[in-house]
Design an enzyme around this catalytic site. Structure first.
Site, PDB file in Angstrom:
ATOM      1  N   ASP A 262      -6.648   2.821  -3.431  1.00 16.48           N
ATOM      2  CA  ASP A 262      -7.846   3.119  -1.618  1.00 16.48           C
ATOM      3  C   ASP A 262      -7.772   4.648  -1.162  1.00 16.48           C
ATOM      4  OD1 ASP A 262      -8.678   2.659   0.884  1.00 16.48           O
ATOM      5  OD2 ASP A 262      -7.400   1.423   1.156  1.00 16.48           O
TER       6      ASP A 262
ATOM      7  N   LYS B 241      -2.884   5.219  -2.662  1.00 14.09           N
ATOM      8  CA  LYS B 241      -3.754   5.682  -2.370  1.00 14.09           C
ATOM      9  C   LYS B 241      -4.246   6.727  -2.496  1.00 14.09           C
ATOM     10  CE  LYS B 241      -3.593   4.056   1.949  1.00 14.09           C
ATOM     11  NZ  LYS B 241      -5.103   3.571   3.139  1.00 14.09           N
TER      12      LYS B 241
ATOM     13  N   LYS C 203      -9.654  -6.883   8.055  1.00 11.11           N
ATOM     14  CA  LYS C 203      -8.685  -6.405   9.559  1.00 11.11           C
ATOM     15  C   LYS C 203      -9.123  -7.136  10.616  1.00 11.11           C
ATOM     16  CE  LYS C 203      -7.180  -2.019   6.916  1.00 11.11           C
ATOM     17  NZ  LYS C 203      -7.058  -0.866   6.934  1.00 11.11           N
TER      18      LYS C 203
ATOM     19  N   GLY D 254      -4.224  -3.889   6.303  1.00 12.32           N
ATOM     20  CA  GLY D 254      -3.121  -3.574   6.909  1.00 12.32           C
ATOM     21  C   GLY D 254      -3.176  -2.301   7.554  1.00 12.32           C
TER      22      GLY D 254
ATOM     23  N   ASP E  64     -13.372  -1.573   3.283  1.00  9.59           N
ATOM     24  CA  ASP E  64     -12.898  -1.534   4.192  1.00  9.59           C
ATOM     25  C   ASP E  64     -13.391  -1.313   5.786  1.00  9.59           C
ATOM     26  OD1 ASP E  64     -10.785  -0.988   6.333  1.00  9.59           O
ATOM     27  OD2 ASP E  64      -9.425  -0.714   4.756  1.00  9.59           O
TER      28      ASP E  64
ATOM     29  N   LYS F 163      -1.105  -0.826  -3.903  1.00 10.00           N
ATOM     30  CA  LYS F 163      -1.905  -0.135  -4.032  1.00 10.00           C
ATOM     31  C   LYS F 163      -1.694   1.493  -4.058  1.00 10.00           C
ATOM     32  CE  LYS F 163      -4.117   0.107   0.357  1.00 10.00           C
ATOM     33  NZ  LYS F 163      -5.038  -0.650   1.551  1.00 10.00           N
TER      34      LYS F 163
ATOM     35  N   GLU G 109     -11.038   0.982  -3.120  1.00  6.28           N
ATOM     36  CA  GLU G 109     -10.959   0.548  -1.771  1.00  6.28           C
ATOM     37  C   GLU G 109     -11.531   1.848  -1.303  1.00  6.28           C
ATOM     38  OE1 GLU G 109      -7.871  -1.258  -0.058  1.00  6.28           O
ATOM     39  OE2 GLU G 109      -8.252  -0.652   1.652  1.00  6.28           O
TER      40      GLU G 109
ATOM     41  N   SER H   9       0.322  -1.046   0.156  1.00  8.25           N
ATOM     42  CA  SER H   9      -0.025   0.088  -0.299  1.00  8.25           C
ATOM     43  C   SER H   9       1.057   1.137  -0.389  1.00  8.25           C
ATOM     44  CB  SER H   9      -0.755   0.326   0.878  1.00  8.25           C
ATOM     45  OG  SER H   9      -2.185   1.071   1.255  1.00  8.25           O
TER      46      SER H   9
END
Ligand code: OSB
Ligand code: MG
Length: 374
Positions: free
Chosen positions: A188, A163, A262, A290, A238, A161, A213, A135
């Site tokens: 995400d 952000k 998670k 994570g 998420d 991934k 996400e 990520s």
């Protein structure tokens, strides 16, 4: 298993580089660790709450409060036959999943050791090498992001991934996709958009993303259903999903096609296992998210990722991506093909570096049957 004592510790650790998401930037972590002793065996868990209530409502300090005043007093002195009994003992405490997860998972570690089993086997895990993704935090500009992606791919990671947030999305994803047309790529947003952004979010469909996400509000499963029907990219939830009921609601409403699990967000291994099973029955792939964990939380993530529903690469990466020195040994390492070999030693399978943990500790509270809390 008689729960003889529970020790809370807050440790301070500094990430090797700052991590930026749509809700803020973090470098100095304040992590609560939980050590339980049951039948003379010590087990470890990590509370994955952040320093601020930006990801969910919990923080390092709310977790310390709820653990000290409610969760731990409900457990010390009790006898249980398996860690999966913990959720029932804590059902009178609403919310605070991350606080609960720290203790429940510590008991899972202790139970596995008492039974002489690696934790993943006790959980029923079947995967012996888990697939790893990374990520990547928000960067200054697309070029810096492309360079970072290249480094991670060179280390072998199987999925990248990115952000994103408004103003730092389309061009960044476009630059990465142009440079790496073939990789498994996802984004995400950590709840940074609203339904008014649907057309803009749809523009990301052209990048053939594995998933998008949590684009919309952290507590709105219904809005995601309205967005999913308008875009091709699979939505992964998420923040919205705290328990198996939430997962089933999201599946029924077609709010997502993938779910990230998670341990902290879902209150521990017991609920995580139920959730991945329910998702598997509905052919919804899950993967392990994570929370910038220390080695203890990371080790629990590795054990969970061995369950059969975990069919996509997780955000479970090497210790050295986060810390100059981790609190477990050996450190978590990733193979050249982007996988982690699941350890076979009893419990979480990594040793906690006690002296190092002591050095990092800024506060500690011991609860035991032998004497009053100190
Ligand atoms: O949304 O997955 C998230 C970190 C902090 C809070 C939320 C998230 C994240 C990450 C980092 O994406 C995952 C990791 O590498 O630990
Ligand atoms: Mg996320």
């Amino acid at each position: 298993m008689k729960i003889e004592s529970i020790t809370l510790r807050e440790i301070r650790m500094r990430l090797t580089s700052p991590f930026e998401t749509s809700f803020g930037t973090v470098q100095n972590r304040r992590i609560v660790l939980v050590e339980v002793v049951t039948d003379g065996m010590s087990g470890w868990g990590e509370v994955t709450a952040g320093e601020t209530p930006g990801y969910n409502a919990e923080t390092t300090d709310t977790a310390w409060h709820v653990l000290s005043d409610f969760v731990v007093p409900s457990l010390v002195g009790k006898s249980i036959s398996t860690a999966s009994e913990v959720p029932a003992l804590l059902s009178h405490i609403r919310g605070h999943e991350m606080a609960k997860s720290g203790v429940e998972n510590a008991l899972w570690d202790a139970e596995a050791q008492l039974r002489g089993l690696p934790l993943y086997k006790l959980l029923g895990g079947t995967i012996e090498e888990i697939a790893c993704g990374v990520s990547l935090g928000i960067r200054e500009n697309p070029e810096a992001l492309v360079n970072r992606v290249e480094e991670e791919l060179r280390s072998g990671y199987q999925r990248i991934k990115l952000k994103i947030k408004p103003g730092k999305d389309y061009e960044f994803v476009a630059a990465v996709r142009k440079e790496f047309p073939q990789i498994q790529l996802s984004v995400d947003a950590n709840s940074a958009y609203t339904l008014d952004d649907a057309i803009h979010l749809k523009s990301l469909d052209e990048f053939d993303l594995l998933m998008m996400e949590q684009p919309l509000s952290w507590d709105d499963i219904h809005a995601h259903s309205k967005l999913q029907s308008q875009i091709k990219t699979a939505i992964c939830l998420d923040e919205c999903i705290y328990n198996t009921r939430h997962a089933l609601t999201a599946i029924e409403l077609k709010s997502c096609r993938i779910i990230n699990i998670k341990l902290g967000r879902v209150s521990g291994h017991t609920e995580a296992r139920l959730m991945q099973n329910a998702c598997r029955e509905h052919s919804v792939p899950v993967w392990c998210g994570g929370m910038l964990e220390s080695g203890i939380g990371r080790a629990h993530n590795i054990a969970m990722s061995t369950l059969p529903g975990f069919s996509l690469p997780g955000d479970v990466s090497a210790s050295q991506r986060y810390w100059s020195e981790d609190i477990i040994e050996p450190a978590v390492e990733v193979t050249a093909k982007g996988a982690i070999r699941v350890p076979s030693a009893p419990g979480i399978g990594y040793a906690v570096k006690r002296e190092f943990v002591e050095k990092l500790t800024v506060r500690r509270k011991v609860f035991s049957t032998a004497r009053a809390a100190s």
